[in-house]
Design a protein around this motif. Sequence first.
Motif, PDB file in Angstrom:
ATOM      1  N   LEU A  52      51.129  30.625  58.317  1.00 48.89           N
ATOM      2  CA  LEU A  52      50.493  30.468  59.631  1.00 48.89           C
ATOM      3  C   LEU A  52      50.062  31.818  60.209  1.00 48.89           C
ATOM      4  N   ASN A  57      40.670  33.490  63.415  1.00 47.32           N
ATOM      5  CA  ASN A  57      39.664  32.680  64.105  1.00 47.32           C
ATOM      6  C   ASN A  57      38.283  33.272  63.841  1.00 47.32           C
ATOM      7  N   HIS A 122      41.368  29.115  62.423  1.00 49.47           N
ATOM      8  CA  HIS A 122      42.158  28.407  63.434  1.00 49.47           C
ATOM      9  C   HIS A 122      41.406  27.188  63.946  1.00 49.47           C
ATOM     10  N   GLU A 123      40.106  27.355  64.147  1.00 53.69           N
ATOM     11  CA  GLU A 123      39.290  26.265  64.695  1.00 53.69           C
ATOM     12  C   GLU A 123      39.274  25.044  63.778  1.00 53.69           C
ATOM     13  N   TYR A 125      41.838  24.490  61.250  1.00 49.44           N
ATOM     14  CA  TYR A 125      43.209  24.072  60.947  1.00 49.44           C
ATOM     15  C   TYR A 125      43.763  23.140  62.019  1.00 49.44           C
ATOM     16  N   TYR A 126      43.481  23.457  63.271  1.00 48.34           N
ATOM     17  CA  TYR A 126      44.061  22.679  64.355  1.00 48.34           C
ATOM     18  C   TYR A 126      43.103  21.671  64.982  1.00 48.34           C
ATOM     19  N   SER A 127      41.906  21.532  64.446  1.00 50.03           N
ATOM     20  CA  SER A 127      40.942  20.607  65.058  1.00 50.03           C
ATOM     21  C   SER A 127      40.922  19.236  64.410  1.00 50.03           C
ATOM     22  N   GLN A 128      41.222  19.168  63.106  1.00 56.12           N
ATOM     23  CA  GLN A 128      41.176  17.925  62.328  1.00 56.12           C
ATOM     24  C   GLN A 128      39.760  17.363  62.202  1.00 56.12           C
ATOM     25  N   ASN A 304      48.634  30.723  66.444  1.00 55.02           N
ATOM     26  CA  ASN A 304      48.737  30.230  65.069  1.00 55.02           C
ATOM     27  C   ASN A 304      49.947  29.339  64.837  1.00 55.02           C
ATOM     28  N   GLN A 306      51.365  26.807  66.559  1.00 55.67           N
ATOM     29  CA  GLN A 306      51.498  25.556  67.312  1.00 55.67           C
ATOM     30  C   GLN A 306      52.357  24.533  66.593  1.00 55.67           C
ATOM     31  N   GLU A 307      52.201  24.430  65.270  1.00 56.60           N
ATOM     32  CA  GLU A 307      52.952  23.395  64.550  1.00 56.60           C
ATOM     33  C   GLU A 307      54.430  23.704  64.452  1.00 56.60           C
ATOM     34  N   THR A 313      52.316  18.564  66.580  1.00 56.09           N
ATOM     35  CA  THR A 313      50.954  19.015  66.363  1.00 56.09           C
ATOM     36  C   THR A 313      50.595  18.819  64.894  1.00 56.09           C
TER      37      THR A 313
END
Length: 314
Positions: A52, A57, A122-123, A125-128, A304, A306-307, A313
């Motif tokens: 992570l 980004n 990042h945009e 990885y966390y956007s799905q 980075n 969040q999970e 998340t």
Amino acid sequence: MFEVRNYPEMSWSLSRHKTMLTCLRKYAYDYYASHNGWLHNADSLARQTYRLKKITNLEMHFGSVVHELIYQIIQRVLKNQEIPSEEAVVDEIRHQLNRSFIESTKKEHLWQHRPKHYTMLHEIYYSQTNQLPKGKIDKITDRLHTTVSNFFASRSFSDVLNKSEMRFMESEKFRYMKVDGIKIFIVMDLLYKDLTQGNWVIVDWKTGKSSEEDRNQLALYALYLQQKHNIDSLDDIVIRNEYLLDGTHVDHQLKEQDLVNVQRLYGISLEQMQNLLINPNENIPKPIEQFSMQEDPRICARCNYQELCFPSTP
């Protein structure tokens, strides 16, 4: 020789200081929990945290790509090799950005195993969604030609081309100076001595906007140069910010008080870092639970980890 250590060596940098002030939990993940996470026999938390930590980004990745290409171009000039055209540099940046998008969307399994060798945005990885925000794409697209054009037209690149009157030093590497036995890490983009003026020049390429932290960064550069090359007078050191977005540069002439201020900052900051340890001699941190989490959701949204902090998340 590389040595596997149970705990990392204590060191200091402005980025480490900034992380500590922003979020203590992120600080613990960045500088302790991720340690040895690259080893095959590392525990699962260390591997996950290290992975992570390597997320970037779009803006940061753009800046890294530009800095690396600038370094390569300058090395080509100094070796009397052919210099790529502006359009060729723009195409290469675009190619690398496209590759990072492909790696993030289609090669996550490779990144999971070798996060140092593949890019994860990042945009993504966390956007799905496997899509980048259109606003960010437009912003980077607008900056692309402008940044490259302003680099080729910059005062510092002109000095590079006039290399017979300059003496260049290796600069785009991790460097450090020691204070009370602790390494203070410094990264300089370009360092040379103007033989006609007798001044040392440190150049910092900026692909973003100026910040309030710039002056402390500049003072660290000056401290390093004084220590490394035994320079008595600050008048012999010029530190230049090259702002590639607007094509301007600013030469800074630091005062002794600037150096006093950054040394005071370092001392206070290091004391705070050592208060987060249960054993300062071996740099053993307190349990992760004692590193408080950030409460501002806007800062967490850019983080980075969040999970780890919010396990629900995706």
